[in-house]
Design an enzyme around this catalytic site. Structure first.
Site, mmCIF file in Angstrom:
data_model
loop_
_atom_site.group_PDB
_atom_site.id
_atom_site.type_symbol
_atom_site.label_atom_id
_atom_site.label_comp_id
_atom_site.label_asym_id
_atom_site.label_seq_id
_atom_site.Cartn_x
_atom_site.Cartn_y
_atom_site.Cartn_z
ATOM 1 N N LYS A 1 -33.559 1.087 33.777
ATOM 2 C CA LYS A 1 -33.029 0.867 35.479
ATOM 3 C C LYS A 1 -32.450 1.687 35.985
ATOM 4 O O LYS A 1 -32.248 1.940 37.168
ATOM 5 C CB LYS A 1 -31.508 -0.140 35.315
ATOM 6 C CG LYS A 1 -31.511 -0.744 34.426
ATOM 7 C CD LYS A 1 -30.629 -2.179 33.883
ATOM 8 C CE LYS A 1 -30.451 -3.508 32.664
ATOM 9 N NZ LYS A 1 -29.456 -3.406 32.678
ATOM 10 N N LYS B 1 -34.854 -11.156 35.390
ATOM 11 C CA LYS B 1 -35.038 -12.331 36.944
ATOM 12 C C LYS B 1 -34.625 -10.516 37.704
ATOM 13 O O LYS B 1 -34.858 -11.073 39.159
ATOM 14 C CB LYS B 1 -33.080 -13.301 37.072
ATOM 15 C CG LYS B 1 -31.973 -12.797 35.759
ATOM 16 C CD LYS B 1 -30.830 -13.600 35.849
ATOM 17 C CE LYS B 1 -30.339 -12.265 34.758
ATOM 18 N NZ LYS B 1 -29.841 -13.453 34.017
ATOM 19 N N LYS C 1 -41.322 -7.272 30.195
ATOM 20 C CA LYS C 1 -40.636 -8.742 29.985
ATOM 21 C C LYS C 1 -40.250 -9.970 31.248
ATOM 22 O O LYS C 1 -39.853 -9.650 32.310
ATOM 23 C CB LYS C 1 -39.488 -8.230 28.860
ATOM 24 C CG LYS C 1 -38.415 -7.266 29.900
ATOM 25 C CD LYS C 1 -37.162 -7.573 28.996
ATOM 26 C CE LYS C 1 -36.163 -6.825 30.047
ATOM 27 N NZ LYS C 1 -35.783 -6.286 29.686
HETATM 28 P P1 TYM Z 1 -28.602 -9.855 29.384
HETATM 29 O O1 TYM Z 1 -27.914 -10.262 29.822
HETATM 30 O O2 TYM Z 1 -29.787 -9.192 29.659
HETATM 31 O O3 TYM Z 1 -29.394 -11.124 27.881
HETATM 32 C C1 TYM Z 1 -28.945 -11.724 27.567
HETATM 33 C C2 TYM Z 1 -29.628 -12.651 26.209
HETATM 34 O O4 TYM Z 1 -30.989 -12.998 27.098
HETATM 35 C C3 TYM Z 1 -32.399 -11.756 26.202
HETATM 36 N N1 TYM Z 1 -33.227 -11.961 26.959
HETATM 37 C C4 TYM Z 1 -34.468 -12.473 26.302
HETATM 38 N N2 TYM Z 1 -34.890 -12.308 25.631
HETATM 39 C C5 TYM Z 1 -36.329 -12.539 24.981
HETATM 40 N N3 TYM Z 1 -36.896 -12.823 26.216
HETATM 41 C C6 TYM Z 1 -36.864 -12.374 27.119
HETATM 42 N N4 TYM Z 1 -37.108 -11.852 28.764
HETATM 43 C C7 TYM Z 1 -35.478 -11.515 27.566
HETATM 44 N N5 TYM Z 1 -34.296 -11.437 28.709
HETATM 45 C C8 TYM Z 1 -33.124 -11.018 27.595
HETATM 46 C C9 TYM Z 1 -31.278 -10.409 25.502
HETATM 47 O O5 TYM Z 1 -32.041 -9.936 24.398
HETATM 48 C C10 TYM Z 1 -29.988 -10.742 25.316
HETATM 49 O O6 TYM Z 1 -29.881 -11.221 23.886
HETATM 50 N N6 TYM Z 1 -26.572 -5.802 26.993
HETATM 51 C C11 TYM Z 1 -26.713 -7.726 27.364
HETATM 52 C C12 TYM Z 1 -25.580 -8.236 27.660
HETATM 53 C C13 TYM Z 1 -24.014 -7.553 26.345
HETATM 54 C C14 TYM Z 1 -24.564 -8.051 24.225
HETATM 55 C C15 TYM Z 1 -22.977 -7.438 24.225
HETATM 56 C C16 TYM Z 1 -25.317 -8.637 24.022
HETATM 57 C C17 TYM Z 1 -23.050 -6.642 26.481
HETATM 58 N N7 TYM Z 1 -22.522 -7.341 25.179
HETATM 59 C C18 TYM Z 1 -23.437 -7.713 22.947
HETATM 60 C C19 TYM Z 1 -25.210 -8.768 22.997
HETATM 61 C C20 TYM Z 1 -23.865 -8.303 22.229
HETATM 62 C C21 TYM Z 1 -27.633 -8.142 28.447
HETATM 63 O O7 TYM Z 1 -27.400 -7.464 29.058
HETATM 64 O O8 TYM Z 1 -28.520 -9.039 27.843
#
Ligand code: TYM
Length: 328
Positions: free
Chosen positions: A111, A195, A192
């Site tokens: 990022k 968005k 991966k």
């Molecule tokens: P975020 O918002 O980017 O994504 C949410 C969830 O979707 C999963 N994900 C994917 N899984 C498979 N293939 C992909 N291409 C893909 N893109 C996203 C992510 O692994 C995630 O599970 N930092 C985290 C949010 C967060 C969080 C937490 C998660 C904040 N606090 C505490 C778990 C526990 C994030 O940005 O996810």
């Protein structure tokens, strides 16, 4: 009952990766676990979104979670910033995690390479994520593969805090699904699905079926015309197999045995995905006609979450030597 916690950023429109990597297991966990889920709007602030968009996206993300099957009677769903406990514990954890540990996070490297302005918040992001998880005495964290490193760092932070100040936090473990944990971009299967990359290789959960079908038809594959599951040498075809397998509850290698040509594989994958998305899209249209009901459900969720979070924060404050806020 074991507790499950996970979060998602409200960054506009969820995609197929979010659904297959995370949301579907969130829905499954709520039946036999104490499930707590969170729309992490404070995390979204790390990249300075437009305030109006952040507001709309936060309600939209919650609407999407309810549409995907999160049941407010079974799960606790709330917005992170509704509880000041998250930011407060995050500070204590920032004082527990090392600069070098944060610098090694691959998501930060990706990022920050793509941004002109890199906030201190973006750097400290995993400490806030650890705070989310640890506040709820979490046993399991269902996430996609890209969050593995953050959950592992959360364990290191918890361990160090417990060693320094005595037993305070429950040790969480990640729960990463066997298939669908890493959905790749349909146009650039080396990246991966995401968005923020704004590629036509991303499939939105609310996307129209014709558009979904078109994107799968145009998905990048390779020129050896052999249907085989091998993510290292055949990333495009393996991604399609992974998506079809995850959408139909099978294994990618078993699915590969059904196909000899790419055309039918693409068509069947598009159909399976459309079948998965149709009920979510329908429910979303219903629920989004009443945003007041969504914010009411979120507020009830926040009240439930606060009971647990406040007690954990108090324990952490006390163990670390911060005196009580008011005399007892
Ligand atoms: P975020 O918002 O980017 O994504 C949410 C969830 O979707 C999963 N994900 C994917 N899984 C498979 N293939 C992909 N291409 C893909 N893109 C996203 C992510 O692994 C995630 O599970 N930092 C985290 C949010 C967060 C969080 C937490 C998660 C904040 N606090 C505490 C778990 C526990 C994030 O940005 O996810």
């Amino acid at each position: 009952m074991a507790r499950v916690f996970s979060g998602i950023q409200p960054s506009g429109g969820m995609h197929l990766g979010n659904l297959l990597g995370a949301l579907r297991s969130w829905v499954a966990y709520q039946h036999e676990h104490d499930a707590v889920y969170c729309v992490v709007d404070l995390h979204a602030l790390t990249t300075a979104p437009d305030p109006g968009e952040l507001r709309d996206n936060t309600v939209a993300a919650a609407t999407m979670l309810f549409s995907a099957g999160i049941d407010p009677d079974r799960s606790t769903l709330f917005v992170q910033s509704a509880l000041s406990e998250h930011a407060e514990l995050a500070w204590m954890l920032e004082c527990t995690v090392g600069f070098g540990e944060l610098r090694r996070m691959t998501q930060f490297k990706d990022k920050s390479d793509r941004s002109e302005f890199v906030s201190a918040g973006l750097f400290a992001y995993p400490a806030l994520q650890a705070s989310d998880i640890l506040l709820y005495d979490t046993d399991l964290v269902p996430v996609g593969d890209d969050q593995r490193q953050h959950v592992e760092l959360c364990r290191d932070i918890a361990e160090r805090f417990n060693r320094r100040y005595g037993d305070t936090f429950t040790m969480p473990a990640h729960a990463i699904p066997e298939t669908g944990a890493r959905v790749m971009d349909l146009q650039n299967p080396g990246d991966k699905m995401s968005k923020s990359l704004e590629s036509s290789g991303t499939v939105g959960v609310l996307e129209e079926p014709e558009s979904v079908t078109r994107k799968f038809k145009r998905a990048v594959t390779d020129s050896d015309n052999e249907v085989r599951y091998d993510p290292a040498t055949k990333p495009g075809v393996s991604n399609l197999l992974g998506i079809l397998a995850s959408s139909t509850g099978r294994s990618p290698r078993a699915v590969a045995g059904d196909y000899t040509r790419y055309g039918p594989l693409k068509a069947d994958t598009a159909d399976a995905v459309n079948e998965l998305l149709a009920p979510i899209r329908e429910r979303y249209a219903e629920l989004s006609s009443d945003p007041g009901e969504i914010t009411r459900l979120l507020s009830t969720g926040a009240d439930k979450a606060r009971e647990v979070a406040a007690a954990t924060l108090e324990r952490a404050r006390d163990n670390a030597g911060l005196i009580p806020r008011s005399p007892t």
